[in-house]
Design an enzyme around this catalytic site. Structure first.
Site, PDB file in Angstrom:
ATOM      1  N   GLY A 161       0.893  -1.170  -0.010  1.00 54.64           N
ATOM      2  CA  GLY A 161      -0.031  -0.090  -0.010  1.00 54.64           C
ATOM      3  C   GLY A 161       0.990   1.355  -0.041  1.00 54.64           C
ATOM      4  O   GLY A 161       0.507   2.330   0.942  1.00 54.64           O
ATOM      5  N   THR A 204      -2.360  -1.443  -5.777  1.00 53.58           N
ATOM      6  CA  THR A 204      -3.480  -2.351  -6.447  1.00 53.58           C
ATOM      7  C   THR A 204      -3.490  -2.182  -7.823  1.00 53.58           C
ATOM      8  O   THR A 204      -4.071  -2.980  -8.393  1.00 53.58           O
ATOM      9  CB  THR A 204      -4.750  -2.323  -5.711  1.00 53.58           C
ATOM     10  N   VAL A 209      -3.058  -7.348  -2.006  1.00 52.42           N
ATOM     11  CA  VAL A 209      -2.629  -8.359  -0.900  1.00 52.42           C
ATOM     12  C   VAL A 209      -3.637  -9.361  -0.596  1.00 52.42           C
ATOM     13  O   VAL A 209      -3.240 -10.330  -0.016  1.00 52.42           O
ATOM     14  CB  VAL A 209      -2.379  -7.570   0.111  1.00 52.42           C
ATOM     15  N   TYR A 239     -12.763  -2.477  11.341  1.00 50.06           N
ATOM     16  CA  TYR A 239     -11.462  -1.772  11.165  1.00 50.06           C
ATOM     17  C   TYR A 239     -10.670  -2.090  12.764  1.00 50.06           C
ATOM     18  O   TYR A 239      -9.501  -2.737  12.909  1.00 50.06           O
ATOM     19  CB  TYR A 239     -11.517  -0.379  11.032  1.00 50.06           C
ATOM     20  N   ALA A 240     -11.517  -1.879  13.745  1.00 53.61           N
ATOM     21  CA  ALA A 240     -10.884  -2.009  15.058  1.00 53.61           C
ATOM     22  C   ALA A 240     -10.610  -3.438  15.276  1.00 53.61           C
ATOM     23  O   ALA A 240      -9.521  -3.679  15.929  1.00 53.61           O
ATOM     24  CB  ALA A 240     -11.946  -1.383  16.234  1.00 53.61           C
ATOM     25  N   ALA A 287      -9.922  -5.861  13.125  1.00 56.50           N
ATOM     26  CA  ALA A 287      -8.756  -6.190  12.427  1.00 56.50           C
ATOM     27  C   ALA A 287      -7.568  -5.592  13.054  1.00 56.50           C
ATOM     28  O   ALA A 287      -6.401  -6.335  12.990  1.00 56.50           O
ATOM     29  CB  ALA A 287      -8.963  -5.829  10.833  1.00 56.50           C
ATOM     30  N   ILE A 328      -3.679  11.038  11.572  1.00 57.89           N
ATOM     31  CA  ILE A 328      -2.893  11.506  10.617  1.00 57.89           C
ATOM     32  C   ILE A 328      -3.219  12.327   9.751  1.00 57.89           C
ATOM     33  O   ILE A 328      -4.360  11.921   8.955  1.00 57.89           O
ATOM     34  CB  ILE A 328      -1.913  10.231  10.229  1.00 57.89           C
TER      35      ILE A 328
END
Lengths: 81, 248
Positions: free
Chosen positions: B13, B38, B64, B155-156, B158, B188
């Site tokens: 990525g 990708t 991936v 997401y959390a 993972a 970020i």
């Protein structure tokens, strides 16, 4: 050319850091030669390299002693010849 | 001359955001870097950025989650550059939704890319690292994996999963001098956080002792450290780069 038995024992000695003289055909990698599970995986990798073959995971799991390694390689080389 | 001279780094990525900063920072520290994207255009962009910065390496196309494609990419790197010595699992996606509304495919897509692929990539480089008796696996997780975040159950899950997996791998591979660590960014400044409204942004900054968003290069600096010889005795750790919004 060394025979299969000698080559297998040499690899086992190198991988597990044991003296070749201590390695008997009936030696179990884990019980007799002090290998841990990761050592046995690496041993199979080293055998694959030495004998230029791919050992499938289900076969690799059955190779737990020096004799089993010798037998596998012998069978494999015979089938390739 | 850099701290990573002679290292071969693979960054997933790497076409934008944090991954791009990581790839460039590793390259500037002396590593040969292969960055994945990708799409063809993403890979070409990585290549351009490397060329412009005088970094040795390559941009390659890799999804991936396509487990069958991974060995070919690793094999090509081995052939052209050498054994991968630093793997940075950075590729990640979001499919945010409240749990009540979250579709199975939203859950699964995030788990496949952000968790499962981290395992498949790591497994693919392990053999070479074991033989070399050295290696660094650095997984980019998230503060969200530690604190949770509404709308990000997938997401959390993972990211917390990757943190647990990293500790397991650190234990498995430690005897072969392979370290496995995580870098957990907070918020970020990227395309993603730019999309926030002012109110949401102010609320967010109120949670951050340093009072600002982080920069991608501040995350990259943490990755460079973990890849460097100076981090040789650090394994199974998470380095938090979050301005203090989560401390423990």
């Amino acid at each position: 050319m060394e025979n299969i038995e000698q080559r297998v024992k040499k690899i086992v000695a190198e991988q597990l850091g044991v003296n070749e003289a201590e390695i008997k055909n009936e030696s179990s990698f884990v019980d007799d030669l002090g290998a841990d599970s990761l050592d046995t995986v690496e041993l199979v990798m080293a055998l694959e390299e030495e004998f230029e073959c791919e050992i499938p995971d289900e076969e690799a799991e059955k190779i737990t002693s020096v004799q089993q390694a010798i037998d596998y390689v012998t069978r494999h080389l015979a089938s390739k010849a | 001359m850099g701290v990573l001279d002679g290292q071969i780094a693979l960054v997933t990525g790497a076409s934008r955001g944090i991954g791009r900063s990581i790839a460039l920072a590793l390259g500037q520290a002396g590593a040969t870097v292969v960055g994945t994207a990708t799409s063809e255009s993403g890979a070409a962009g990585i290549q351009q950025a490397f060329d412009a910065a005088g970094i040795k390496g390559r941009g390659v196309v890799l999804d991936v989650t396509d487990a069958a494609a991974i060995p070919a990419v690793i094999g090509a790197i081995e052939k052209d550059f050498g054994t991968v010595s630093v793997l940075v699992n950075n590729a990640g996606i979001t499919r945010d939704n409240l749990a009540m509304r979250m579709k199975d495919d939203e859950w699964q897509a995030v788990i496949d890319t952000n968790l499962k692929a981290v395992f498949t990539m790591s497994r693919a480089v392990m053999k070479g690292m074991m033989k070399a008796r050295s290696g660094r696996i650095i997984n980019i997780t998230s503060v969200v994996g530690e604190t949770g975040n509404p709308g990000q159950a997938n997401y959390a899950a993972a990211k917390a999963g990757v943190a647990g997996m990293s500790m397991a791998l650190a234990r498995e591979l430690g005897s072969r001098n392979i370290t496995v660590n995580c870098v957990a960014p907070g918020f970020i400044a990227t395309d993603m956080t730019e999309a926030l409204g002012d109110a949401a942004r102010d609320a967010l900054l109120g949670q951050i002792p340093l009072g600002r968003l982080g920069h991608a290069d501040e995350v990259a600096a943490a990755v460079v450290f973990l890849a460097s010889p100076g981090a040789a005795y650090v394994t199974g750790s998470t380095l938090h780069v979050n301005g203090g919004m989560f401390m423990h």
